[in-house]
Design an enzyme around this catalytic site. Structure first.
Site, PDB file in Angstrom:
ATOM      1  N   ASP A 114      31.313  37.747  30.627  1.00  0.00           N
ATOM      2  CA  ASP A 114      31.681  38.976  29.931  1.00  0.00           C
ATOM      3  C   ASP A 114      30.752  40.139  30.294  1.00  0.00           C
ATOM      4  O   ASP A 114      29.536  39.956  30.416  1.00  0.00           O
ATOM      5  CB  ASP A 114      31.590  38.695  28.418  1.00  0.00           C
ATOM      6  CG  ASP A 114      32.043  39.867  27.583  1.00  0.00           C
ATOM      7  OD1 ASP A 114      33.208  40.254  27.716  1.00  0.00           O
ATOM      8  OD2 ASP A 114      31.224  40.398  26.807  1.00  0.00           O
ATOM      9  N   GLU A 137      34.235  39.886  34.391  1.00  0.00           N
ATOM     10  CA  GLU A 137      34.891  40.895  33.574  1.00  0.00           C
ATOM     11  C   GLU A 137      34.091  42.184  33.784  1.00  0.00           C
ATOM     12  O   GLU A 137      33.076  42.418  33.138  1.00  0.00           O
ATOM     13  CB  GLU A 137      34.912  40.486  32.095  1.00  0.00           C
ATOM     14  CG  GLU A 137      35.866  41.344  31.275  1.00  0.00           C
ATOM     15  CD  GLU A 137      35.180  42.387  30.393  1.00  0.00           C
ATOM     16  OE1 GLU A 137      35.873  43.280  29.905  1.00  0.00           O
ATOM     17  OE2 GLU A 137      33.950  42.308  30.177  1.00  0.00           O
TER      18      GLU A 137
END
Ligand code: GLC
Length: 651
Positions: free
Chosen positions: A284, A326
């Protein structure tokens, strides 16, 4: 690569490993460590070489890699080895993903097991279970504010449940993707608590400052991620009596990767989830890993070094496990997250194709492919053995992060064009029946993003409410069109849960004071399983979308030209409403497939006479594999109905 310094250090480290590690049979571990250690050592040296504890830390790192290797189940090791042999496995056309929240999709992890037949019915064989680790209930950022990286939130299930889900998925040939939130922790995480209690060791896990001097310097160049709900990038902690860096929400403390202990902890956590059965780990917010005064603190070179090192470490212990980056950043920055100087991916094998996603929304709003074509030209070629995650919607907002130059080249002015898109997608524009909601309005920069479910953004919600049959038909066509493109573009298509049955906005978040300030909750639905049953009733919205998608997925899996070997060519055509590209069979270059999509509300035509020379496409023999039908060709003009697309072959 062999290099004396790192090799002799490696030998010393192996001699010094704890006796319980040395006693194990570590053959594969040693060969992989031997192959990767030069890279690990030189990266570690670049980042941490000036520290006194350098040697100690690299020993700790190798111990972590060995310990997690020893723990790895034989079944997972078999998979590692099979994937080493078949290293292009993830580029295949066979993969189709779905991202879902365990609680939203199925109430709990146990519920996911129950609904696996549904997932399989659709043809999905890669499931991304969004974060479900322990989080403070009212400050969770949808699971991205983790307070324990190794345990499941009891409201969603237990570690045992997760392992059961992982096993069940593996038995069905479905890949499991799990998140590791590498950039920050919740302020309730043990490390943050210890830091707050004054423990210097843990204060050094974060970016902590006694006064505003350094934070102010950072602020000069740092943008704001959540300007409405969490302006600024630092939060004052009363207990610690210090400022802490919080780039996202005030309750998400950014980790300090200039401290090698943080890096080692995170590698340990990544491998922990690899050993619990994750085939793919979604890392992330990777663009934010390195903070430097005077920069935007995004896409810094060191962030890439950290990712390379994470990849090298993972390859030693769990080489079958892939990473998804991401990184929702500019097109020319995104591809760097695959790694820059290698044929094979050296950072993450997979990256979110945020550029394509946002451009698709531009095409929906403008009904033409001008910026879509232009914007894709700005997306640099990616490495071989790296692939995109192509998506239409996800749990986050849609950012209109196009290049201003591309907007101009497409014939628009950046400021009014962005305003038009925002107005269109939020339904403010007179021609729009979209129901998007504003997100992250930034008064200082004028930036604006959009939340909303796919169905509501394409007007399904409005059309149903107005009993507007044509509007419903249009929305369904658009949903299938957008999916038709992510299924054929090259990469792994990622469907967002609920979209397969046309789930509209969920406004209940407004009644929850902890969610009301974050409109992304509007598109994080609870599945209505009674409604999904309507997919079996012919002619219902649910049936038309689910069945349409299911057929497309089935067809995708039979088309080798849809595998991702950089075998795509954009075709410039005169008709601006059309988006056209060619896919080649990776091994049989003569075997081609032409994708043609019409974003307009009126039928459009494509003059085949020019194309036929270039591509050997002949009108008479064309077949659309997506529908199984032969399209209408009138005097060398291929006719494409409104919001339709074709996957054309020459029969
Ligand atoms: C990622 C997540 C997003 C979250 C952010 C901060 O961008 O996708 O949902 O808010 O990271 O963790």
């Amino acid at each position: 690569m062999y290099e004396q310094i790192s090799h002799s250090l490696l030998n010393e480290i192996l001699d010094e490993l704890k006796p319980e590690i040395r006693r194990q049979n570590l053959r594969h571990f040693y060969t992989r460590l031997g192959a990767n250690f030069y890279a690990i050592h030189s990266l570690f040296d670049q980042l941490y070489g000036n520290r006194e504890d350098f040697r100690q830390k690299i020993i700790e790192l190798v111990e972590v890699l060995a310990s997690r290797y020893i723990e790895r189940a034989p079944e997972l090791e078999q998979i590692d080895m099979a994937r080493e042999r078949d290293h292009n496995w993830f580029l295949s056309e066979e993969w189709v993903g779905m991202a879902l929240y365990a609680d939203g999709f199925a109430g709990s992890l146990k519920g996911i097991k129950k609904h696996l037949p549904y997932i399989q019915e659709l043809g999905v064989n890669m499931v991304h279970i969004m974060p479900m680790l322990v989080c403070p209930e009212h400050a969770s950022d949808g699971g991205y504010a983790v307070s324990d990286f190794r345990d499941i939130d009891p409201r969603t299930g237990s570690l045992k449940d997760l392992v059961k889900v992982a096993n069940a998925l593996r038995k069905r040939g479905i890949l499991l993707t799990l998140d590791v939130v590498v950039n920050h922790t919740s302020n309730e995480h043990q490390w943050a608590k210890r830091a707050r209690e004054g423990d210097k060791k843990y204060q050094d896990y974060y970016h902590v400052f006694p006064d505003r001097d350094i934070p102010d310097m950072f602020e000069e160049t740092m943008p704001e991620v959540f300007p409405e709900s969490a302006p600024g990038n630092f939060t004052f902690d009363e207990q610690m009596n210090q400022w802490v860096m919080t780039v996202f929400n005030t309750f998400q403390w950014d980790l300090n990767y200039s401290n090698p202990a943080v890096f080692i902890e995170m590698v340990d956590i990544i491998l922990y989830w690899a050993n619990r059965g994750a085939d793919i780990v979604r890392l992330d917010a990777v663009a934010y890993l390195w903070k430097k005064i005077g920069t935007a603190c995004q896409n810094e070179r060191e962030a890439h070094l950290i990712l390379q090192m994470m990849k090298d470490c993972c390859q030693v212990t769990a080489p079958g496990v892939l990473f998804i980056a991401e990184a929702i950043v500019e097109p020319f920055e995104i591809t760097k997250y695959f790694g820059e100087d290698a044929v094979i991916a050296k950072e993450c094998e997979i990256a979110y194709n945020a550029t394509f996603m946002a451009l698709l929304w531009d095409a929906v709003a403008t009904k033409n492919a001008r910026l879509l074509n232009q914007g894709l030209l700005s997306l640099p070629d990616k490495l071989n053995r790296a692939t995109w995650l192509n998506y239409v919607r996800c749990h986050d907002d849609i950012g209109l992060g196009f290049d201003n130059l591309d907007i101009k080249k497409a014939g628009y002015e950046p400021v009014p064009h962005r305003k038009f898109l925002f107005d269109y997608l939020t339904g403010a524009h007179e021609t729009s029946n979209s129901r998007g909601h504003p997100f992250g309005l930034n008064q200082k920069t004028g930036d604006a993003r959009i939340s909303g479910s796919l169905a509501s953004l394409v007007g399904l919600e409005t059309a149903i409410e107005n009993e507007d049959e044509a509007g419903v038909d249009r929305a369904i066509r658009l949903i299938l069109l957008l999916h038709g493109l992510i299924l054929s573009f090259g990469g792994i298509p990622l469907i967002y849960y609920g979209d397969e049955v046309g789930t509209v906005n969920d406004y209940s978040f407004k009644d929850d004071e902890h969610k009301a300030g974050d409109s992304r909750w509007i598109h994080r639905p609870r599945m209505d399983w009674e409604r999904t049953e309507k997919r079996h009733q012919r002619g219902t919205v649910e049936n038309l979308i689910f069945d349409g998608l299911k057929k497309l997925i089935g067809v995708r899996k039979t088309i080798p030209a849809f595998a991702d070997f950089n075998n795509r060519q954009l075709i410039n055509v005169e008709n601006e409403h059309l988006f056209v590209f060619l896919r080649n069979h990776p091994e049989k270059p003569g075997e081609m497939l032409l994708v043609v999509a019409n974003f307009d509300s009126r039928p459009q035509y494509l003059d085949l006479s020019d194309l036929s020379k270039q591509l050997r496409v002949h009108g008479a023999s064309l077949k659309d594999l997506a529908s199984g039908e032969s399209p209408v060709v009138h005097r060398q003009h291929l006719v494409i109905p409104p919001y339709r697309f074709y996957w054309l072959t020459d029969q």
